[in-house]
Design a protein around this motif. Structure first.
Motif, PDB file in Angstrom:
ATOM      1  N   ARG A 173       0.831  -1.207   0.000  1.00 56.97           N
ATOM      2  CA  ARG A 173       0.000   0.000   0.000  1.00 56.97           C
ATOM      3  C   ARG A 173       0.865   1.256   0.000  1.00 56.97           C
ATOM      4  NH1 ARG A 173      -5.235   0.392   0.780  1.00 56.97           N
ATOM      5  NH2 ARG A 173      -5.043   2.313   1.993  1.00 56.97           N
ATOM      6  N   ASN A 174       2.009   1.191   0.656  1.00 56.28           N
ATOM      7  CA  ASN A 174       2.874   2.359   0.742  1.00 56.28           C
ATOM      8  C   ASN A 174       3.820   2.503  -0.440  1.00 56.28           C
ATOM      9  OD1 ASN A 174       2.684   3.907   3.538  1.00 56.28           O
ATOM     10  ND2 ASN A 174       2.295   1.746   3.958  1.00 56.28           N
ATOM     11  N   THR A 175       4.092   1.422  -1.134  1.00 53.09           N
ATOM     12  CA  THR A 175       5.010   1.500  -2.271  1.00 53.09           C
ATOM     13  C   THR A 175       4.307   1.556  -3.625  1.00 53.09           C
ATOM     14  OG1 THR A 175       5.236  -0.918  -2.299  1.00 53.09           O
ATOM     15  CG2 THR A 175       6.890   0.340  -1.068  1.00 53.09           C
ATOM     16  N   THR A 176       3.113   0.962  -3.712  1.00 51.22           N
ATOM     17  CA  THR A 176       2.446   0.881  -5.013  1.00 51.22           C
ATOM     18  C   THR A 176       1.024   1.432  -5.013  1.00 51.22           C
ATOM     19  OG1 THR A 176       1.584  -1.350  -4.612  1.00 51.22           O
ATOM     20  CG2 THR A 176       3.782  -1.186  -5.567  1.00 51.22           C
ATOM     21  N   SER A 177       0.523   1.900  -3.868  1.00 53.71           N
ATOM     22  CA  SER A 177      -0.820   2.493  -3.774  1.00 53.71           C
ATOM     23  C   SER A 177      -1.933   1.538  -4.184  1.00 53.71           C
ATOM     24  CB  SER A 177      -0.900   3.767  -4.631  1.00 53.71           C
ATOM     25  OG  SER A 177       0.049   4.726  -4.218  1.00 53.71           O
ATOM     26  N   ILE A 178      -1.797   0.256  -3.839  1.00 47.87           N
ATOM     27  CA  ILE A 178      -2.869  -0.683  -4.146  1.00 47.87           C
ATOM     28  C   ILE A 178      -4.116  -0.307  -3.348  1.00 47.87           C
ATOM     29  CG2 ILE A 178      -1.276  -2.555  -4.695  1.00 47.87           C
ATOM     30  CD1 ILE A 178      -1.946  -3.756  -1.908  1.00 47.87           C
ATOM     31  N   SER A 179      -5.277  -0.697  -3.853  1.00 51.80           N
ATOM     32  CA  SER A 179      -6.542  -0.358  -3.193  1.00 51.80           C
ATOM     33  C   SER A 179      -6.925  -1.351  -2.103  1.00 51.80           C
ATOM     34  CB  SER A 179      -7.671  -0.272  -4.224  1.00 51.80           C
ATOM     35  OG  SER A 179      -7.768  -1.492  -4.954  1.00 51.80           O
ATOM     36  N   GLY A 180      -6.393  -2.584  -2.186  1.00 52.85           N
ATOM     37  CA  GLY A 180      -6.702  -3.578  -1.169  1.00 52.85           C
ATOM     38  C   GLY A 180      -6.111  -3.202   0.177  1.00 52.85           C
ATOM     39  N   LYS A 181      -6.906  -3.321   1.231  1.00 55.80           N
ATOM     40  CA  LYS A 181      -6.450  -2.974   2.570  1.00 55.80           C
ATOM     41  C   LYS A 181      -6.202  -4.205   3.432  1.00 55.80           C
ATOM     42  CE  LYS A 181      -8.883   1.466   2.628  1.00 55.80           C
ATOM     43  NZ  LYS A 181      -9.898   2.300   3.328  1.00 55.80           N
ATOM     44  N   THR A 182      -6.868  -5.293   3.083  1.00 57.79           N
ATOM     45  CA  THR A 182      -6.713  -6.527   3.841  1.00 57.79           C
ATOM     46  C   THR A 182      -7.090  -7.695   2.943  1.00 57.79           C
ATOM     47  OG1 THR A 182      -7.312  -7.658   5.899  1.00 57.79           O
ATOM     48  CG2 THR A 182      -9.080  -6.527   4.734  1.00 57.79           C
ATOM     49  N   LEU A 183      -6.611  -8.873   3.283  1.00 57.73           N
ATOM     50  CA  LEU A 183      -6.882 -10.053   2.471  1.00 57.73           C
ATOM     51  C   LEU A 183      -8.314 -10.529   2.694  1.00 57.73           C
ATOM     52  CD1 LEU A 183      -5.657 -12.186   0.542  1.00 57.73           C
ATOM     53  CD2 LEU A 183      -5.030 -13.503   2.574  1.00 57.73           C
ATOM     54  N   ILE A 184      -9.023 -10.758   1.606  1.00 54.17           N
ATOM     55  CA  ILE A 184     -10.368 -11.308   1.687  1.00 54.17           C
ATOM     56  C   ILE A 184     -10.332 -12.784   1.303  1.00 54.17           C
ATOM     57  CG2 ILE A 184     -11.403  -9.072   1.155  1.00 54.17           C
ATOM     58  CD1 ILE A 184     -11.979 -10.117  -1.651  1.00 54.17           C
ATOM     59  N   ASP A 185     -11.442 -13.481   1.478  1.00 48.46           N
ATOM     60  CA  ASP A 185     -11.519 -14.907   1.158  1.00 48.46           C
ATOM     61  C   ASP A 185     -11.704 -15.063  -0.350  1.00 48.46           C
ATOM     62  OD1 ASP A 185     -11.935 -17.603   0.978  1.00 48.46           O
ATOM     63  OD2 ASP A 185     -13.447 -17.700   2.554  1.00 48.46           O
ATOM     64  N   LEU A 186     -10.587 -15.043  -1.063  1.00 42.97           N
ATOM     65  CA  LEU A 186     -10.625 -15.050  -2.525  1.00 42.97           C
ATOM     66  C   LEU A 186     -11.142 -16.380  -3.077  1.00 42.97           C
ATOM     67  CD1 LEU A 186      -7.204 -13.272  -3.058  1.00 42.97           C
ATOM     68  CD2 LEU A 186      -9.445 -12.316  -3.594  1.00 42.97           C
ATOM     69  N   ARG A 187     -10.792 -17.463  -2.445  1.00 42.40           N
ATOM     70  CA  ARG A 187     -11.261 -18.776  -2.899  1.00 42.40           C
ATOM     71  C   ARG A 187     -12.786 -18.819  -2.913  1.00 42.40           C
ATOM     72  NH1 ARG A 187     -12.856 -23.617  -0.555  1.00 42.40           N
ATOM     73  NH2 ARG A 187     -12.147 -25.541  -1.588  1.00 42.40           N
ATOM     74  N   THR A 188     -13.399 -18.345  -1.842  1.00 44.41           N
ATOM     75  CA  THR A 188     -14.858 -18.338  -1.771  1.00 44.41           C
ATOM     76  C   THR A 188     -15.457 -17.412  -2.818  1.00 44.41           C
ATOM     77  OG1 THR A 188     -14.865 -18.883   0.581  1.00 44.41           O
ATOM     78  CG2 THR A 188     -16.842 -17.826  -0.298  1.00 44.41           C
ATOM     79  N   GLU A 189     -14.848 -16.253  -3.030  1.00 53.42           N
ATOM     80  CA  GLU A 189     -15.333 -15.313  -4.053  1.00 53.42           C
ATOM     81  C   GLU A 189     -15.350 -15.970  -5.426  1.00 53.42           C
ATOM     82  OE1 GLU A 189     -16.622 -12.340  -4.050  1.00 53.42           O
ATOM     83  OE2 GLU A 189     -16.403 -11.862  -1.930  1.00 53.42           O
ATOM     84  N   ILE A 190     -14.301 -16.716  -5.742  1.00 53.88           N
ATOM     85  CA  ILE A 190     -14.207 -17.378  -7.046  1.00 53.88           C
ATOM     86  C   ILE A 190     -15.277 -18.457  -7.177  1.00 53.88           C
ATOM     87  CG2 ILE A 190     -12.747 -18.818  -8.520  1.00 53.88           C
ATOM     88  CD1 ILE A 190     -10.328 -17.309  -7.261  1.00 53.88           C
TER      89      ILE A 190
END
Length: 217
Positions: A173-190
């Motif tokens: 977040r500090n080096t590349t300004s990504i929008s993600g703030k925390t890890l979500i359950d990506l497996r479930t989302e897929i």
């Protein structure tokens, strides 16, 4: 996106050196865990391919004949190009700088790959990307995925894994300004977005997770 592009351009110069710091090598190894299980495919889209470590391994595997390597950072793409220049495999690679707007409406792919990419985004953006992947896969297409994985529980190991993930988010977040703030359950989302699991595997005590998905018919 412009801030992210500049951030990843800056990161490109040191990215491969960061992978030498434990458990950095796991980022590379976990991505390659399921390559041998892929059937041969004609067209492939790699989204957020970074400096090209996975691209090189995929070309060497001989599993695909045409690859579009998409990344917002021209410096990441330049490094990836250098990494494959000594390969004389029967595989055509096209580098494109940008986001999903660089994929034509009529384009479809037999294989789409995201490695440590979806974790960069907010939950709503993740949904958009998964929908895009679902749309751009051919009828028999496969989605090859590797990323960080949420750990639950109250053990010391779980605590250390979650702290490592928090440090990663702080850094990116500090080096590349990504929008993600925390890890979500990506497996479930897929899975909830119309995919079934064909193969899956955890790596480094489930810190990393790799899977091959197929669209539900």
């Amino acid at each position: 996106m412009e801030r992210q592009r500049k951030g990843f351009n800056r990161l490109a110069a040191i990215y491969d050196y960061l992978l030498l710091i434990p458990p950095g090598r796991g980022f590379i190894k976990s991505q390659e865990e399921l390559i041998h299980l892929l059937p041969e495919k004609k067209s492939c889209l790699i989204i957020g391919g970074g400096t090209g470590n996975f691209l090189r391994s995929l070309i060497i595997s001989g599993k695909v004949t045409n690859i579009v390597n998409l990344d917002i950072s021209e410096k990441m793409l330049a490094k990836a190009s250098v990494k494959i220049k000594d390969l004389y495999q029967d595989c055509k690679v096209e580098f494109r700088r940008g986001s999903f707007d660089k994929i034509a409406e009529e384009e479809k792919f037999d294989l789409i790959i995201t490695n440590f990419f979806l974790d960069l985004f907010s939950q709503e953006e993740v949904k958009t990307w998964i929908s895009f992947i679902h749309e751009k896969l051919s009828s028999e297409g496969l989605f090859y995925y590797t990323d960080l994985q949420i750990s639950r529980g109250k053990t010391l190991r779980t605590f250390m894994k979650n702290m490592y993930i928090k440090v990663l988010y702080f850094f990116f977040r500090n080096t590349t300004s990504i929008s993600g703030k925390t890890l979500i359950d990506l497996r479930t989302e897929i899975l909830q977005s119309g995919f079934n699991i064909i193969h899956e595997k955890g790596y480094l005590k489930e810190l990393f997770y790799s899977a091959i998905f197929k669209k539900r018919s």
